[in-house]
Design an enzyme around this catalytic site. Structure first.
Site, PDB file in Angstrom:
ATOM      1  N   GLN A   1       0.095   3.691   7.501  1.00 28.65           N
ATOM      2  CA  GLN A   1      -0.850   4.237   6.701  1.00 28.65           C
ATOM      3  C   GLN A   1      -0.891   3.763   5.172  1.00 28.65           C
ATOM      4  O   GLN A   1       0.068   3.771   4.762  1.00 28.65           O
ATOM      5  CB  GLN A   1      -0.956   5.803   6.740  1.00 28.65           C
ATOM      6  CG  GLN A   1      -2.338   6.512   6.190  1.00 28.65           C
ATOM      7  CD  GLN A   1      -2.097   7.663   5.531  1.00 28.65           C
ATOM      8  OE1 GLN A   1      -1.071   8.063   5.122  1.00 28.65           O
ATOM      9  NE2 GLN A   1      -3.246   8.395   5.323  1.00 28.65           N
TER      10      GLN A   1
ATOM     11  N   ASN B   1      -0.834   5.132   2.549  1.00 28.40           N
ATOM     12  CA  ASN B   1      -0.574   6.482   2.056  1.00 28.40           C
ATOM     13  C   ASN B   1      -0.774   6.387   0.345  1.00 28.40           C
ATOM     14  O   ASN B   1      -1.195   7.019  -0.452  1.00 28.40           O
ATOM     15  CB  ASN B   1       0.708   7.167   2.362  1.00 28.40           C
ATOM     16  CG  ASN B   1       1.970   6.117   2.017  1.00 28.40           C
ATOM     17  OD1 ASN B   1       1.702   5.093   1.863  1.00 28.40           O
ATOM     18  ND2 ASN B   1       3.067   6.773   1.854  1.00 28.40           N
TER      19      ASN B   1
ATOM     20  N   HIS C   1       0.779  -1.280   0.159  1.00 25.71           N
ATOM     21  CA  HIS C   1      -0.042  -0.122  -0.139  1.00 25.71           C
ATOM     22  C   HIS C   1       0.894   1.245   0.014  1.00 25.71           C
ATOM     23  O   HIS C   1       0.313   2.335   0.066  1.00 25.71           O
ATOM     24  CB  HIS C   1      -1.079   0.159   1.209  1.00 25.71           C
ATOM     25  CG  HIS C   1      -0.351  -0.160   2.393  1.00 25.71           C
ATOM     26  ND1 HIS C   1      -1.070   0.013   3.736  1.00 25.71           N
ATOM     27  CD2 HIS C   1       1.049  -0.566   2.855  1.00 25.71           C
ATOM     28  CE1 HIS C   1      -0.115  -0.336   4.733  1.00 25.71           C
ATOM     29  NE2 HIS C   1       1.172  -0.523   4.305  1.00 25.71           N
ATOM     30  N   HIS C   2       2.180   1.333   0.182  1.00 32.21           N
ATOM     31  CA  HIS C   2       2.935   2.525   0.151  1.00 32.21           C
ATOM     32  C   HIS C   2       3.419   2.749  -1.213  1.00 32.21           C
ATOM     33  O   HIS C   2       4.171   3.835  -1.621  1.00 32.21           O
ATOM     34  CB  HIS C   2       4.140   2.306   0.978  1.00 32.21           C
ATOM     35  CG  HIS C   2       4.066   2.033   2.150  1.00 32.21           C
ATOM     36  ND1 HIS C   2       3.176   2.636   3.132  1.00 32.21           N
ATOM     37  CD2 HIS C   2       4.566   0.980   3.239  1.00 32.21           C
ATOM     38  CE1 HIS C   2       3.077   2.253   4.300  1.00 32.21           C
ATOM     39  NE2 HIS C   2       3.749   1.317   4.353  1.00 32.21           N
ATOM     40  N   SER C   3       2.828   1.837  -2.244  1.00 32.34           N
ATOM     41  CA  SER C   3       3.160   2.380  -3.587  1.00 32.34           C
ATOM     42  C   SER C   3       1.971   3.314  -4.278  1.00 32.34           C
ATOM     43  O   SER C   3       1.151   3.246  -4.461  1.00 32.34           O
ATOM     44  CB  SER C   3       3.371   1.086  -4.552  1.00 32.34           C
ATOM     45  OG  SER C   3       3.162   1.243  -5.744  1.00 32.34           O
TER      46      SER C   3
END
Ligand SMILES: [Zn+2]
Length: 319
Positions: free
Chosen positions: A162, A164, A116-118
């Site tokens: 998070q 992000n 999910h940080h991509s």
């Protein structure tokens, strides 16, 4: 219930690297040994056109050809390798496959994923491509191709960091609802704006977490009516996680998963589950937590199948 794995594709990492690469193989072995009702399949490769629904063509090209510069590789946290490309594509393919299987059977799992940080234009924090984002866009594009309406999709991100990248990708897209519960002082230190963010203080324990999650799910379902739910079931809110800062117990994490699964089951929502982060001081505890998530999903899957059985029998009576 189906589960998709990609652990045959292992990144060559320098000694002492903090990414727990072996957890994926350990998890698949335990699913195989302990959960006979889970059908394991190797993850398919996500195609370029699928990645391109989320990621910029130039970024995809630089990942595939090894043209990421030193700064980009540092931000991702992995040195570039062919194995990194293969594994990243398989991990996205597994979430797409899990979404398809969930739409058929209610629940399905990617034994990796949750990257999910991509962002659309770059990777970060051990995340090359954003699997949940690509899978959400795949389901929507396929529905439109069939002449159906665009299915609204909820991404429920309970990794302790998070989501992000996911938040940024869907910032102006009302067809995808992003919910993130995370530690307020955790990476990423500059947060994006999800549709609903719940920032939790250091040391947050089971009861406070469950209360916050329960409220967040209610708010989400008041504001948004998803057709599919993608769940990032990170193991890193656990008290002994090296990167977590929260203080959930293994039992608390079971309550968390059950809350998500029962909320989805009550609405007859398909759920695709990804493992996301987990950096326990003891890797076996991290694997236990992931296994527990899959076990609870398998039980929820069985319960949904049983509850739909009488309908099948009734219609069979009329044939
Ligand atoms: Zn995480």
């Amino acid at each position: 219930m189906k589960a998709f794995y990609s652990d045959r594709f292992v990144l060559p990492l320098p000694a002492g690297h903090r990414f727990p690469m072996q957890k994926y193989r350990l998890l698949r072995e335990r699913v195989q040994a302990e959960l006979p009702n889970v059908v394991l399949d190797e993850a398919p490769i996500a195609a370029d056109f699928e990645l391109a629904r989320v990621h910029e063509a130039d970024y995809i090209e630089r990942v595939l050809t090894g043209a990421l510069d030193a700064r980009e590789q540092r931000e991702i946290g992995f040195p570039w390798s062919l194995e990194m490309v293969e594994r990243s594509r398989r991990s996205v393919g597994a979430t797409i496959a899990a979404c398809h299987a969930a739409c058929q059977g209610g629940f399905a799992v990617n034994l990796a994923g949750g990257t999910h940080h991509s962002y659309g234009s770059h990777g970060a924090g051990f995340c090359v491509f954003n699997d949940a984002a690509v899978a959400a866009r795949a389901l929507q594009a396929e529905a439109r191709e069939r002449g159906e309406r665009t299915p609204p999709i909820a991404i429920v991100d309970l990794d302790v960091h998070q989501g992000n990248g996911t938040a940024a990708i869907f910032q102006n897209d009302p067809s995808v609802f992003t919910l993130s519960l995370h530690g307020t002082s955790n990476y990423p230190f500059s947060k994006e704006i999800s549709d609903l963010d719940v920032a939790l203080p250091d040391g947050c324990g089971d009861d406070a977490y469950i209360e916050a999650l329960s409220g967040a799910l209610s708010t989400m379902f008041e504001r948004f009516e998803p057709a599919v739910l993608i769940y990032l079931a990170g193991a890193d809110p656990h008290v002994d996680d090296r990167l977590g800062r929260l203080a959930l117990s293994v039992e608390g994490l079971a309550r968390r998963d059950s809350l998500v699964f029962s909320a989805a089951a009550g609405r007859d929502l398909p759920v695709a589950i990804t493992m996301a982060g987990g950096y326990g001081r003891d890797i076996d505890v991290t694997v236990d937590i992931h296994l527990q998530t899959i076990q609870l999903a398998a039980v929820a899957f069985g319960a949904r199948r049983d509850s739909s059985a009488p309908d099948t029998l009734r219609s069979a009576d009329f044939i």
